[in-house]
Design a protein around this motif. Structure first.
Motif, PDB file in Angstrom:
ATOM      1  N   THR A  75       0.840  -1.211   0.000  1.00 47.47           N
ATOM      2  CA  THR A  75       0.000   0.000   0.000  1.00 47.47           C
ATOM      3  C   THR A  75       0.877   1.263   0.000  1.00 47.47           C
ATOM      4  OG1 THR A  75      -0.188  -0.088   2.404  1.00 47.47           O
ATOM      5  CG2 THR A  75      -1.963  -1.118   1.149  1.00 47.47           C
TER       6      THR A  75
ATOM      7  N   GLU B  70      -4.824   5.013  -2.541  1.00 50.01           N
ATOM      8  CA  GLU B  70      -4.963   4.400  -1.214  1.00 50.01           C
ATOM      9  C   GLU B  70      -5.661   3.063  -1.361  1.00 50.01           C
ATOM     10  OE1 GLU B  70      -6.165   6.695   2.408  1.00 50.01           O
ATOM     11  OE2 GLU B  70      -6.273   8.299   0.906  1.00 50.01           O
TER      12      GLU B  70
ATOM     13  N   ASP C  23      -7.077  -0.357   0.453  1.00 50.71           N
ATOM     14  CA  ASP C  23      -7.439  -1.021   1.704  1.00 50.71           C
ATOM     15  C   ASP C  23      -6.831  -2.428   1.680  1.00 50.71           C
ATOM     16  OD1 ASP C  23      -8.665  -2.553   3.602  1.00 50.71           O
ATOM     17  OD2 ASP C  23     -10.724  -1.988   3.053  1.00 50.71           O
TER      18      ASP C  23
ATOM     19  N   GLY D 279      -7.422  -5.013   3.139  1.00 52.73           N
ATOM     20  CA  GLY D 279      -8.424  -6.096   3.140  1.00 52.73           C
ATOM     21  C   GLY D 279      -8.841  -6.510   1.741  1.00 52.73           C
ATOM     22  N   LYS D 280      -8.535  -5.653   0.776  1.00 57.01           N
ATOM     23  CA  LYS D 280      -8.978  -5.931  -0.601  1.00 57.01           C
ATOM     24  C   LYS D 280      -7.847  -6.487  -1.464  1.00 57.01           C
ATOM     25  CE  LYS D 280     -12.626  -2.485  -0.487  1.00 57.01           C
ATOM     26  NZ  LYS D 280     -12.556  -1.664   0.709  1.00 57.01           N
TER      27      LYS D 280
ATOM     28  N   PRO E 114     -12.075  -5.010  -4.839  1.00 58.22           N
ATOM     29  CA  PRO E 114     -12.913  -4.295  -3.867  1.00 58.22           C
ATOM     30  C   PRO E 114     -14.279  -4.942  -3.615  1.00 58.22           C
ATOM     31  CG  PRO E 114     -11.974  -2.798  -5.506  1.00 58.22           C
ATOM     32  CD  PRO E 114     -11.755  -4.195  -6.017  1.00 58.22           C
TER      33      PRO E 114
END
Ligand code: PLP
Length: 391
Positions: free
Chosen positions: A75, A85, A87, A89-90, A252
């Motif tokens: 990231t 940016e 996430d 988690g994705k 996503p």
């Protein structure tokens, strides 16, 4: 800051280098191989040092990908370079972008469905679509006076077909070297959005752009359409780590994430990283930014050198102006050779193993793709041989 020496010629023989071993039948012994897309440059020092340290520890066991350290490296890179940016988690691991394309095609469509590609384009796009029993739907790029653009009218027509489920976008585009503008990318997204189609954006070449050119990550540019976009990224092209089998797929949409997990973890269990790959990737994203900038500047100069030479010495060949990737795309149609004759000349007159344009699908006939991520002396040798092949 260290100044890297990209002029150094490294003998890759004896290293199982695919570029030297996977050659056309009958290739001469002294063939110069510039086909596959990896670099002949040594990796950045921090990557090599991290690998040495890892090996010195003596244990190369199972390794986690979804650690805070690994996610921060990925990231951090995309935020610093693009202001994107992501996430964590994705983010999902894949041992390569091509395996990811295969998995995504199989989870996002059914047998017989159509998937759009913009040919001439990287061959495995069509390969993974057809290999999964899906239909390749071509939206050919327009090539006018050496400039490539998208045919939006044709794209809209192809996407109108309800059996077409989505498209694979090559951004930056291999082999044309186009880095798509914001307007072009937004136009693609709005055509897909209006017709409820997904987009797999293969952004593996995103970090290799000519000076002054800007790549726009699709998910950053069109966040409102994120549920339909998947981005494929990797440190492999950027840092010359293709043999490390690491890539990061940004998904996503939670529904697609669940399908991805089922396919990659439950069904095949093949999507696990290697210990050295993780080590190399973290060091690359965290510590090798200066190497990438210097590599880009060196490759820019290789492009200038090759383009000037070809314009001067081979007036019937046309170099397609490159905005990104380290792959030179040359239109040799002016010489009037058939694709077979052209291939024969490259190999047997020029002693060159290049990627023949035909492997990129319709529109690639009569073109040659040459990997310029190599020392300038190798580019000079290539140019000499290229002249011999065409004259
Ligand atoms: C557009 C594109 N996607 C994917 C790949 C290969 O990806 P990987 O080695 O991660 O499977 C390449 C390699 O040249 C490429 O040009």
């Amino acid at each position: 800051m260290k100044h890297y020496n990209f002029d150094r010629v490294i003998d890759r023989s004896g290293t199982q280098a695919k570029k030297l071993l996977q050659l056309p039948k009958g290739a001469p012994d002294d063939v110069l191989s510039l086909w596959i897309a990896d670099m002949d440059f040594a990796c950045a020092d921090p990557i090599l040092e991290a690998l040495h340290r890892r090996i010195d520890e003596g244990i190369l066991g199972y390794t986690q990908y979804k650690t805070p350290e690994c996610m921060a490296a990925i990231t951090g890179w995309f935020f610093r370079r693009f202001g994107w940016e992501i996430d964590p988690g994705k983010i999902f691991f894949s041992p390569g972008v091509v395996p990811a394309l295969g998995a995504l095609v199989s989870i996002l469509s059914d047998e017989g469905d159509g998937i759009v590609i913009q040919n001439p384009v990287y061959g495995p796009f069509a390969g993974k679509i057809a290999g999964n029993g899906r239909r390749v739907v071509q939206n050919p790029l327009i090539c006018r006076d050496g400039d490539y653009t998208m045919d939006f009218g044709d794209l809209a027509a192809k996407l109108d077909d309800p059996a077409v489920k989505g498209m694979i976008l090559c951004s930056p585009h291999n082999p044309s070297g186009r880095v798509w503008t914001r307007e072009e990318l937004k136009a693609v997204v709005s055509l897909c959005e209006a017709r409820d189609k997904w987009i797999i954006a293969d952004e593996i070449h995103c970090d290799i752009v000519r000076a002054g050119v800007k790549h726009h990550p699709l998910l950053k540019l069109c966040p409102e359409y994120r549920h339909r976009i998947i981005s494929c990224t990797a440190p492999s092209k950027t840092f010359n780590l293709a043999g490390m089998q690491m890539s990061s797929i940004v998904i996503p949409n939670p529904e697609y994430q669940a399908l991805w997990k089922r396919q990659t973890i439950e069904r095949t269990g093949l999507f696990h990283p290697g210990a050295l790959g993780v080590t190399a990737m973290i060091a690359a994203y965290n510590e090798a930014e200066d190497w990438v900038d210097q590599m880009n500047a060196y490759v820019d100069e290789n492009f200038r050198f090759a383009a000037d030479f070809i314009a001067r010495e081979l007036p019937l060949a046309r170099v397609i102006p490159s905005q990104g990737t380290y792959l030179l795309w040359v239109d040799c149609r002016g010489y009037g050779f058939s694709p077979d004759e052209l291939a024969e000349r490259m190999l047997h007159r020029g002693h060159l193993a290049l990627d023949e344009g035909v492997i990129f699908g319709e529109g690639g006939e009569g073109f040659e793709r040459i990997n310029l991520a190599c020392p300038r002396s190798v580019v000079a040798e290539f140019l000499k041989r290229f002249c011999r092949a065409l004259s």
